[in-house]
Design an enzyme around this catalytic site. Structure first.
Site, PDB file in Angstrom:
ATOM      1  N   HIS A   1       0.948  -1.194   0.157  1.00  0.00           N
ATOM      2  CA  HIS A   1       0.102  -0.097  -0.061  1.00  0.00           C
ATOM      3  C   HIS A   1       1.056   1.277  -0.005  1.00  0.00           C
ATOM      4  O   HIS A   1       1.779   1.273   0.760  1.00  0.00           O
ATOM      5  CB  HIS A   1      -0.880   0.021   1.282  1.00  0.00           C
TER       6      HIS A   1
ATOM      7  N   ASP B   1      -7.844  -5.445  -0.180  1.00  0.00           N
ATOM      8  CA  ASP B   1      -8.363  -6.555  -1.231  1.00  0.00           C
ATOM      9  C   ASP B   1      -7.789  -8.088  -0.906  1.00  0.00           C
ATOM     10  O   ASP B   1      -8.260  -8.653  -1.711  1.00  0.00           O
ATOM     11  CB  ASP B   1      -7.866  -6.110  -2.586  1.00  0.00           C
TER      12      ASP B   1
HETATM   13  N1  CMC Z   1       4.063  -7.687  -4.503  1.00  0.00           N
HETATM   14  C1  CMC Z   1       5.388  -7.740  -4.788  1.00  0.00           C
HETATM   15  N2  CMC Z   1       6.446  -6.440  -4.630  1.00  0.00           N
HETATM   16  C2  CMC Z   1       5.443  -5.370  -4.499  1.00  0.00           C
HETATM   17  C3  CMC Z   1       4.370  -5.305  -4.126  1.00  0.00           C
HETATM   18  C4  CMC Z   1       3.438  -6.681  -4.292  1.00  0.00           C
HETATM   19  N3  CMC Z   1       2.065  -6.562  -4.067  1.00  0.00           N
HETATM   20  N4  CMC Z   1       3.840  -3.929  -3.976  1.00  0.00           N
HETATM   21  C5  CMC Z   1       4.980  -3.477  -3.821  1.00  0.00           C
HETATM   22  N5  CMC Z   1       6.190  -4.050  -4.277  1.00  0.00           N
HETATM   23  C6  CMC Z   1       7.412  -3.841  -4.383  1.00  0.00           C
HETATM   24  C7  CMC Z   1       7.841  -2.931  -5.399  1.00  0.00           C
HETATM   25  O1  CMC Z   1       8.320  -3.952  -6.675  1.00  0.00           O
HETATM   26  C8  CMC Z   1       8.864  -2.093  -5.071  1.00  0.00           C
HETATM   27  O2  CMC Z   1      10.120  -3.035  -5.054  1.00  0.00           O
HETATM   28  P1  CMC Z   1      11.532  -2.209  -5.358  1.00  0.00           P
HETATM   29  O3  CMC Z   1      11.747  -1.200  -4.371  1.00  0.00           O
HETATM   30  O4  CMC Z   1      12.571  -3.137  -5.181  1.00  0.00           O
HETATM   31  O5  CMC Z   1      11.372  -1.731  -6.897  1.00  0.00           O
HETATM   32  C9  CMC Z   1       8.312  -1.680  -3.779  1.00  0.00           C
HETATM   33  O6  CMC Z   1       7.646  -2.798  -3.093  1.00  0.00           O
HETATM   34  C10 CMC Z   1       7.591  -0.377  -3.702  1.00  0.00           C
HETATM   35  O7  CMC Z   1       6.774  -0.515  -4.697  1.00  0.00           O
HETATM   36  P2  CMC Z   1       5.720   0.746  -5.437  1.00  0.00           P
HETATM   37  O8  CMC Z   1       5.150   0.161  -6.520  1.00  0.00           O
HETATM   38  O9  CMC Z   1       6.823   1.654  -5.532  1.00  0.00           O
HETATM   39  O10 CMC Z   1       4.680   0.940  -4.412  1.00  0.00           O
HETATM   40  P3  CMC Z   1       3.389   1.805  -4.527  1.00  0.00           P
HETATM   41  O11 CMC Z   1       3.064   2.515  -3.202  1.00  0.00           O
HETATM   42  O12 CMC Z   1       3.668   2.705  -5.694  1.00  0.00           O
HETATM   43  O13 CMC Z   1       2.211   1.014  -5.017  1.00  0.00           O
HETATM   44  C11 CMC Z   1       0.497  -0.586  -4.564  1.00  0.00           C
HETATM   45  C12 CMC Z   1       1.397   0.672  -4.185  1.00  0.00           C
HETATM   46  C13 CMC Z   1      -0.771  -0.845  -3.693  1.00  0.00           C
HETATM   47  C14 CMC Z   1       0.051  -0.129  -6.297  1.00  0.00           C
HETATM   48  C15 CMC Z   1       1.457  -1.882  -4.837  1.00  0.00           C
HETATM   49  O14 CMC Z   1       1.822  -2.300  -3.543  1.00  0.00           O
HETATM   50  C16 CMC Z   1       1.020  -3.022  -5.588  1.00  0.00           C
HETATM   51  O15 CMC Z   1       0.936  -2.855  -6.967  1.00  0.00           O
HETATM   52  N6  CMC Z   1       0.301  -3.988  -4.804  1.00  0.00           N
HETATM   53  C17 CMC Z   1      -0.428  -5.226  -5.556  1.00  0.00           C
HETATM   54  C18 CMC Z   1      -1.883  -4.559  -6.010  1.00  0.00           C
HETATM   55  C19 CMC Z   1      -2.777  -4.396  -4.783  1.00  0.00           C
HETATM   56  O16 CMC Z   1      -3.022  -5.157  -4.076  1.00  0.00           O
HETATM   57  N7  CMC Z   1      -3.473  -3.169  -4.842  1.00  0.00           N
HETATM   58  C20 CMC Z   1      -4.776  -2.735  -3.938  1.00  0.00           C
HETATM   59  C21 CMC Z   1      -4.016  -1.611  -3.136  1.00  0.00           C
HETATM   60  S1  CMC Z   1      -5.131  -1.514  -1.582  1.00  0.00           S
HETATM   61  C22 CMC Z   1      -6.693  -1.015  -1.968  1.00  0.00           C
HETATM   62  C23 CMC Z   1      -6.918   0.157  -3.129  1.00  0.00           C
HETATM   63  O17 CMC Z   1      -6.299   1.197  -3.047  1.00  0.00           O
HETATM   64  O18 CMC Z   1      -7.648  -0.340  -4.063  1.00  0.00           O
END
Ligand code: CMC
Length: 428
Positions: free
Chosen positions: A300, A357
């Site tokens: 998140h 989720d």
């Molecule tokens: N699985 C594996 N690695 C992850 C995940 C994940 N679910 N989420 C983040 N990471 C890693 C990402 O690869 C990155 O690693 P590195 O620093 O080595 O490049 C690091 O963690 C930071 O990730 P980010 O993409 O920069 O984080 P963000 O804040 O931009 O994204 C997120 C947040 C929710 C989009 C992301 O965590 C994600 O894609 N999660 C899976 C999808 C998901 O469950 N979404 C629902 C979110 S909660 C409810 C809602 O808002 O709808």
């Protein structure tokens, strides 16, 4: 008011710092460009506050979520969804009389205009219900134009009709006749009946499911400036009408990184089971970065400790499954994955925890809601939050049309040569 100084090219500039009621601080840079020629660059807006808001408070480090100051744990345990709609939109918890009046008003608007039913006939079999929802909600603006006099009723209309729109989309997808609303029922019970009742057969709403749905709706009701709510505000900032703004927010919610994650989680769990159930191998693939696979339902932008909604949902899963006396291998798999990931250095280092989720889809499955409808369920819950933000923005005297800037990285000026008409392909 405190200030912060910026030194750029030898010159010193001072900017005010605002402080929110929970001590959050923000640098006010409204005149940054005018003073310095600079803009800020913050892809994904991780450090950008787009507004001041009094609707929802999150402390991601401590795992705190509050609606209008009320802790989510208390609201989820003691509140009803319609009460939360009122609380978020009108800014105060309704008295018993106010809530009764609000519910009665809502009950007068649950029906769809009969002409709208014809729209459903045009969709192909297998049409995604989020596509139908977005289009139907935008279409409401053609039936109920917005004026200062109709706005309040339109708010009630969308809260009341959304469940009918969603249930009709489901009935269309399974080829069953649509079931009309039954307004003596609560909001969640009315929805469940429209989803699962069939003509000429009795249908009793299971109170366990009604209770669980009430909780799910409340847990999704608001989450400050997330992607869909920011879309709602972005579109609303152009003074687009309420239904048009909600339709845009629905599209923002649809993606798998946001609300679409609940569908993706179930698809991921099913794929792991179909592949033999080796979740550790799947987690290794996630960690390797192969094909950019993510552990859906984890991570998140704001929560870096735990998501309080996920905690409540995990407990609800256990309660619902015990009360219904059912078993779902997906629940056991999800728990194993959570346990494994929370001990794994990759997830620990990046502060990745289950989000809202991760467990919600497992409860929807237990209710008999098909996977493709999961993000629609999120939509139904998030509506009051979107509306509250849209209204807050309308009342905010400092609000302007949203219009970010960019740092241009393309070609500098070049000549668009005259090729003469003879060189152009014919027929164009
Ligand atoms: N699985 C594996 N690695 C992850 C995940 C994940 N679910 N989420 C983040 N990471 C890693 C990402 O690869 C990155 O690693 P590195 O620093 O080595 O490049 C690091 O963690 C930071 O990730 P980010 O993409 O920069 O984080 P963000 O804040 O931009 O994204 C997120 C947040 C929710 C989009 C992301 O965590 C994600 O894609 N999660 C899976 C999808 C998901 O469950 N979404 C629902 C979110 S909660 C409810 C809602 O808002 O709808």
């Amino acid at each position: 008011m405190s200030t912060a100084k910026l030194i750029y090219e030898g010159k010193e500039y001072e900017f005010p710092v605002v402080e929110g009621s929970e001590g959050e601080k923000g640098l006010v840079i409204g005149d940054l460009r005018a003073k310095t020629g600079l803009i800020t660059l913050d892809p994904g807006y991780g450090n950008t506050g787009s507004c001041q808001s009094s609707i929802c408070f999150i402390d991601g480090e401590k795992g705190i979520l509050r609606y209008r100051g009320y802790p989510i744990e208390q609201v989820a345990e003691r509140g009803r969804f319609t009460e939360v709609c009122y609380l978020l939109i009108y800014g105060k918890r309704p008295s018993v009389d106010e809530l009764r009046a609000f519910r009665e008003k809502m009950n007068r608007h649950t029906l769809l205009h009969e002409d709208m039913k014809k729209f459903y006939e045009g969709y192909p079999p297998g049409a995604h219900p989020m596509a139908i929802m977005a289009a139907m909600v935008a279409s409401l603006s053609s039936f109920y134009p917005e004026t200062p006099e109709t706005l309040d009723t339109n708010i009630v209309r969308i809260l009341a009709k959304s469940k009918t729109l969603a249930a009709f989309a489901y009935k269309k997808s399974v080829g069953q006749p649509m079931v009309y609303p039954h307004n003596s029922l609560s909001w969640p019970a009315n929805f469940l009946r429209m989803m699962f009742a069939v003509p000429a057969e009795d249908y009793e709403v299971n109170p366990v499911l009604e209770e669980a749905l009430n909780l799910l709706l409340i847990l999704h009701a608001d989450h400050e400036q997330n992607c869909s709510t920011s879309t709602m505000r972005m579109v609303g900032s152009s003074e687009a009408n309420l239904f048009a703004s909600i339709s845009a927010a629905i599209c923002g919610l649809w993606g798998p990184l946001h609300g679409g994650a609940n569908q993706s989680v179930i698809e991921m769990l099913e794929a792991i089971i179909a592949d033999g159930g080796d979740y550790k191998r799947f987690i290794d693939r996630v960690k390797s970065g192969e094909s950019h696979i993510r552990l859906m339902g984890f991570g998140h932008r704001v929560y870096k400790n735990f998501d309080p909604r996920a905690k409540l949902l995990k407990q609800t899963c256990d309660r619902v499954f015990a009360k219904l006396g059912i078993n779902d291998p997906l629940l056991e798999l999800a728990k194993n994955i959570e346990e494994h990931a929370l001990r794994d250095e990759y997830f620990v280092k990046r502060k990745l925890y289950p989000n809202v989720d991760f467990y919600s889809g497992i409860i929807y499955r237990a209710m008999g809601i098909p996977t493709e409808m999961f993000t629609v369920m999120f939509t139904l819950g998030r509506l009051p939050g979107w509306i509250a933000h849209w209204m807050e923005q309308r009342r905010d005297k400092e609000s302007r049309i949203h219009r970010p800037r960019q740092i241009y990285t393309g070609e500098t000026i070049r000549e668009f040569e005259d090729r003469g008409t003879k060189q152009l392909p014919t027929g164009r």
